[in-house]
Write an enzyme that holds these catalytic residues in place. Structure first.
Site, PDB file in Angstrom:
ATOM      1  N   SER A  42      29.774  47.929  41.893  1.00 22.05           N
ATOM      2  CA  SER A  42      30.236  49.114  42.602  1.00 22.05           C
ATOM      3  C   SER A  42      30.462  50.319  41.952  1.00 22.05           C
ATOM      4  O   SER A  42      30.137  51.373  42.462  1.00 22.05           O
ATOM      5  CB  SER A  42      31.236  48.898  43.738  1.00 22.05           C
ATOM      6  OG  SER A  42      32.337  48.162  43.234  1.00 22.05           O
ATOM      7  N   ASP A 335      39.260  54.828  47.422  1.00 19.90           N
ATOM      8  CA  ASP A 335      39.793  53.869  48.270  1.00 19.90           C
ATOM      9  C   ASP A 335      40.672  53.115  47.515  1.00 19.90           C
ATOM     10  O   ASP A 335      40.981  53.395  46.447  1.00 19.90           O
ATOM     11  CB  ASP A 335      38.320  52.937  48.967  1.00 19.90           C
ATOM     12  CG  ASP A 335      37.480  52.289  48.036  1.00 19.90           C
ATOM     13  OD1 ASP A 335      38.040  51.893  46.825  1.00 19.90           O
ATOM     14  OD2 ASP A 335      36.435  51.802  48.301  1.00 19.90           O
ATOM     15  N   HIS A 338      38.194  51.745  43.954  1.00 17.60           N
ATOM     16  CA  HIS A 338      37.256  52.628  43.276  1.00 17.60           C
ATOM     17  C   HIS A 338      37.979  53.926  43.116  1.00 17.60           C
ATOM     18  O   HIS A 338      38.512  54.648  43.945  1.00 17.60           O
ATOM     19  CB  HIS A 338      35.929  52.763  44.273  1.00 17.60           C
ATOM     20  CG  HIS A 338      35.336  51.311  44.579  1.00 17.60           C
ATOM     21  ND1 HIS A 338      35.304  50.738  46.002  1.00 17.60           N
ATOM     22  CD2 HIS A 338      34.743  50.675  43.680  1.00 17.60           C
ATOM     23  CE1 HIS A 338      34.824  49.673  45.960  1.00 17.60           C
ATOM     24  NE2 HIS A 338      34.256  49.291  44.438  1.00 17.60           N
TER      25      HIS A 338
END
Ligand SMILES: *[C@@H]1O[C@H](CO)[C@@H](O)[C@H](O)[C@H]1NC(C)=O
Length: 360
Positions: A42, A335, A338
């Protein structure tokens, strides 16, 4: 009077001679890198997971809140990723698009794409847990990409394109956080130390395949201080609801992995030296620690994410009904897993000298 006159003449000559050289040098800097190719999780996925069936997506608000036109592209942050900034820095493109987007033109493909998939890892088991794209599948896609390009621009041009391209790989956190330390499968047969070695064997295999596919300039991102990820603090810290200090145990895993990774890269560098390959370790641990505890930068919050409570949110838990902090640039994390765009921007800046060292 005559002295000033000759000085002016000399300056004019100097500028007439130098100016074209300066311009040439500048455009030459940009043409040193032909394209950028990204592999990983990610931290490097600009939206490939939009095209597969997995709960690990982020193509909805508030993701992308600070992206161009506020588009939630599938990047797991409020704006751009470090790789987008790097693509700009090496002068190839503004945004690195996801390979699985079928609408990409040949011109867009030619300057590079990302094959990364959120929630994946080097351990083949990690992408299976989340039903995402494994690193070996990412290599398969890269082969497919090359076939497409050969058909479009020819074999030789494609080979040169790959040779002069910059490759960035960023993964590994999910192997420890989602896989080893959460599920009882790998931890049954490996100690932390032997699991780290197991991952690095897969790293080596991956690099071997990449080199076999023509890659020559490869930057490998290490692990972040995993114990400082807000979700790790929430789940594993004794003071998750008071001080929220980083969990030293998880960060020590990252440091151990990173030092072994650097040894591995040195070994691989020697092994492939005759091919003219260059491998670089990109340190994300140090810069992130500087942002979290170092007060070197002016962040206001480092142990909560900006989205929701900031304690546990990521992917579907950070969604259109989540509270969002006013200014994400004051937060290290977007978040609970991340980084924010601001953090990615600063990280990309610290990468620049290392990137120069493999592309110049
Ligand atoms: C957001 O925070 C950053 C960093 O403190 C600051 O530079 C910027 O001006 C802020 N933006 C707004 C809209 O307040």
């Amino acid at each position: 009077m005559s002295l000033l006159y000759s000085f002016i003449i000399l300056m004019l000559i100097f500028f007439m001679l130098e100016a074209p050289i300066l311009i040439q040098a500048q455009s030459k800097k940009n043409s040193l890198v032909s394209a950028i190719f990204i592999f990983g999780d990610s931290t490097a996925d600009p939206g490939n997971n939009n095209y597969i069936s997995t709960p690990f997506k982020s193509n909805f608000s508030p993701y992308g809140k600070d992206f161009l036109n506020h588009v939630p592209t599938g990047r797991f942050t409020n704006g751009m990723l470090a790789n987008d900034f790097i693509a700009r820095y090496v002068g190839v493109k503004e945004y690195v698009p996801p390979y699985l987007d079928q609408s990409l033109s040949i011109e867009e493909l030619k300057t590079g794409v990302s094959f990364a998939s959120a929630a994946t890892g080097f351990d083949p088991l990690t992408p299976k847990i989340s039903n995402v794209i494994s690193l070996s599948k990412q290599i398969e896609y890269f082969k497919e990409y090359q076939e497409k390009m050969k058909a479009a621009i020819g074999k030789e041009q494609t080979q040169n394109l790959i040779k002069e391209a910059l490759f960035i790989i960023s993964a590994g956190t999910n192997d420890f956080v989602v896989n080893y330390n959460t599920l009882p499968i790998r931890s049954k047969s490996y100690t932390l130390s032997t699991y780290t070695d197991f991952l690095l064997q897969h790293v080596q295999l991956f690099l071997q395949k990449l080199v076999d596919q023509g890659a020559r300039r490869i930057g490998m991102v290490g692990l972040p201080p995993m114990g400082c990820l807000p979700i790790v603090i929430t789940l594993h810290s004794d003071d998750a609801f008071s001080k929220r200090n980083c969990v030293e145990f998880y960060s020590s895993i990252a440091r151990d992995y990173n030092s072994k990774l650097q040894n591995k890269l040195n070994g691989v560098q020697i092994k492939f030296a005759n091919l003219g390959s260059r491998f670089a370790y990109l340190d994300i641990y140090g810069p992130l620690m500087d942002m979290i505890v170092g007060h070197k930068y002016d962040f206001e919050k480092a142990n909560y994410g900006c989205c929701g409570t900031g304690l546990v949110e990521g992917a579907f838990l950070c969604n259109p009904s989540s509270y969002v902090c006013k200014n994400a640039s004051k937060y290290v994390f977007w978040d609970s897993i991340h980084p924010t765009e601001k953090t990615y921007y600063l990280i990309s800046q610290t990468f620049q000298p290392t990137i120069d060292s493999i592309t110049k």
